[in-house]
Design a protein around this motif. Structure first.
Motif, short mmCIF file in Angstrom:
data_model
loop_
_atom_site.label_atom_id
_atom_site.label_comp_id
_atom_site.label_asym_id
_atom_site.label_seq_id
_atom_site.Cartn_x
_atom_site.Cartn_y
_atom_site.Cartn_z
N TRP A 105 0.88 -1.00 0.18
CA TRP A 105 -0.32 0.19 -0.28
C TRP A 105 0.67 1.34 -0.13
O TRP A 105 0.61 2.40 -1.01
N GLN A 106 1.89 1.00 0.90
CA GLN A 106 2.96 2.02 0.79
C GLN A 106 3.39 2.90 -0.77
O GLN A 106 3.57 3.98 -1.15
N LEU A 107 3.93 1.48 -1.23
CA LEU A 107 4.27 1.87 -2.65
C LEU A 107 3.16 1.97 -3.26
O LEU A 107 3.49 3.20 -5.13
N ALA A 108 1.87 1.82 -3.98
CA ALA A 108 0.51 2.18 -4.53
C ALA A 108 0.21 3.42 -3.86
O ALA A 108 0.21 4.25 -5.03
N ILE A 109 0.68 4.48 -2.97
CA ILE A 109 0.22 5.09 -2.83
C ILE A 109 1.24 6.53 -3.57
O ILE A 109 1.12 7.52 -4.14
N GLU A 110 2.52 5.88 -3.27
CA GLU A 110 3.51 6.80 -3.61
C GLU A 110 3.39 6.72 -5.39
O GLU A 110 3.62 7.69 -5.76
N LEU A 111 3.33 5.55 -5.75
CA LEU A 111 3.48 5.56 -7.23
C LEU A 111 1.66 6.53 -7.57
O LEU A 111 2.06 5.87 -9.04
N ASP A 112 0.78 6.89 -6.75
CA ASP A 112 -0.31 7.21 -7.45
C ASP A 112 -1.08 5.78 -8.32
O ASP A 112 -1.94 6.06 -8.85
N CYS A 113 -1.40 5.00 -7.74
CA CYS A 113 -2.10 4.46 -7.64
C CYS A 113 -3.44 4.27 -7.13
O CYS A 113 -3.38 5.21 -6.18
N ASP A 114 -4.54 3.90 -7.44
CA ASP A 114 -5.85 4.35 -6.95
C ASP A 114 -6.69 3.19 -6.30
O ASP A 114 -7.72 3.01 -5.52
N PHE A 115 -5.87 1.67 -6.13
CA PHE A 115 -6.34 0.89 -5.44
C PHE A 115 -5.85 -0.47 -4.55
O PHE A 115 -4.41 -0.19 -6.02
N VAL A 116 -6.06 -0.86 -3.54
CA VAL A 116 -4.91 -2.32 -2.83
C VAL A 116 -5.98 -2.81 -2.90
O VAL A 116 -7.64 -2.49 -1.79
N HIS A 117 -4.60 -3.86 -2.91
CA HIS A 117 -5.88 -5.31 -1.94
C HIS A 117 -4.90 -5.58 -0.65
O HIS A 117 -3.69 -5.67 -0.96
N LEU A 118 -5.39 -5.80 0.22
CA LEU A 118 -4.99 -6.01 1.90
C LEU A 118 -5.75 -7.97 1.84
O LEU A 118 -6.78 -8.06 2.66
N GLY A 119 -4.65 -8.93 2.84
CA GLY A 119 -5.02 -10.06 3.44
C GLY A 119 -4.94 -9.60 4.63
O GLY A 119 -4.89 -8.40 4.76
N GLN A 120 -5.65 -10.79 5.62
CA GLN A 120 -5.46 -9.83 6.64
C GLN A 120 -4.71 -9.86 8.20
O GLN A 120 -4.82 -8.41 8.59
N GLU A 121 -3.06 -10.36 7.23
CA GLU A 121 -2.13 -10.26 7.69
C GLU A 121 -1.81 -8.54 7.10
O GLU A 121 -1.38 -7.76 8.68
N ASP A 122 -1.69 -8.47 6.12
CA ASP A 122 -1.24 -6.73 5.46
C ASP A 122 -2.39 -6.25 6.37
O ASP A 122 -2.06 -4.38 6.44
N LEU A 123 -3.57 -6.75 7.06
CA LEU A 123 -4.83 -5.43 6.89
C LEU A 123 -4.55 -5.10 8.36
O LEU A 123 -3.85 -3.42 9.13
N ALA A 124 -3.68 -6.17 9.21
CA ALA A 124 -3.53 -5.27 10.61
C ALA A 124 -2.22 -4.41 10.32
O ALA A 124 -2.39 -3.94 11.78
N ASP A 125 -1.09 -4.52 9.80
CA ASP A 125 -0.72 -3.64 9.59
C ASP A 125 -0.24 -2.58 9.15
O ASP A 125 0.61 -2.10 9.26
N ALA A 126 -1.36 -2.31 8.29
CA ALA A 126 -1.31 -1.34 6.91
C ALA A 126 -1.88 0.21 8.34
O ALA A 126 -2.85 -0.38 9.07
N ASP A 127 -1.79 0.98 7.33
CA ASP A 127 -2.21 2.34 7.75
C ASP A 127 -3.54 2.73 6.94
O ASP A 127 -3.48 2.79 6.19
N VAL A 128 -4.18 2.37 7.37
CA VAL A 128 -5.72 2.11 7.03
C VAL A 128 -6.10 4.12 6.28
O VAL A 128 -6.08 4.03 4.97
N ALA A 129 -5.87 4.39 7.72
CA ALA A 129 -6.29 6.28 7.78
C ALA A 129 -5.77 6.44 6.40
O ALA A 129 -5.67 7.65 5.67
N ALA A 130 -4.44 6.56 6.06
CA ALA A 130 -3.16 6.56 5.50
C ALA A 130 -3.49 5.96 3.30
O ALA A 130 -3.45 7.30 3.03
#
Length: 201
Positions: free
Chosen positions: A63-88
């Motif tokens: 998700w960090q790279l998706a933000i940085e590279l100006d993408c518009d959609f990200v998919h997260l598994g449960q483990e990745d979701l737990a570590d992700a900054d959803v607010a960001a």
């Protein structure tokens, strides 16, 4: 939000450049264990190919790279979701899809107000070792009743012959990996999927 009913999942920009021009409108780039440099290159090339052909690109995990590279959609598994900054992720304006396998994971996913929910594996899958038994099409129906208007992605062991079962039980989108990438003729199989999903388009 209306997403195409055919959701291709591949592990390289080469696959995206090869198959998206055939008419794919929704694709996920899912790469495991690559360097930052390789990931940047792959995401950028995938984004370029998708923009050229009017296809929605979903970046898995990074998700960090998706933000940085100006993408518009990200998919997260449960483990990745737990570590992700959803607010960001939301602040950057990205849409979010989340994987689920059981009721607890569904509650977790719904708590972040995703743009779609994925349920799997619907059928036995050869892609990876799963600690969950195949969910079956009945569970697709139960999940859909629970999530309402939110798009539901069915994944795992799908092929064109099994599509009516998942769609008639409430799935909005069918995701595919190996039925295309391990097919002797991936291009022909992709075209088959596009035709087979057309009644739900």
């Amino acid at each position: 939000m209306k997403l195409d009913p055919f959701y291709l999942i591949v592990d390289s920009s080469d696959w995206i450049e090869r198959l998206v021009p055939l008419g794919v409108k929704l694709v996920q780039l899912r790469i495991k264990d690559a360097s930052d440099e390789v990931l940047r290159k792959e995401i950028a090339a995938s984004k370029s190919a998708c923009e050229k052909h009017g296809c929605q690109l979903v970046v898995n995990d990074y998700w960090q790279l998706a933000i940085e590279l100006d993408c518009d959609f990200v998919h997260l598994g449960q483990e990745d979701l737990a570590d992700a900054d959803v607010a960001a992720i939301r602040k950057a304006g990205l849409k979010l899809g989340v994987s689920t396998h059981d009721g607890e994971e569904l509650e977790t996913a719904l708590s972040v107000e995703p743009d779609y929910i994925a349920l799997g594996p619907v059928y036995p899958t050869i892609l990876k070792e799963m600690k969950w038994a195949p969910q079956g099409v009945e569970k697709v129906g139960r999940w859909k009743r629970q999530i309402g208007e939110l798009p539901l992605v069915a994944i795992g062991g799908l092929n064109p012959e099994r599509l009516p079962g998942v769609f008639e039980n409430g799935a909005d989108i069918a995701a595919v990996v190996t039925d295309i990438t391990r097919n002797a003729d991936p291009e022909a199989r992709t075209r088959e999927w596009i035709v087979a999903t057309d009644p739900w388009r």
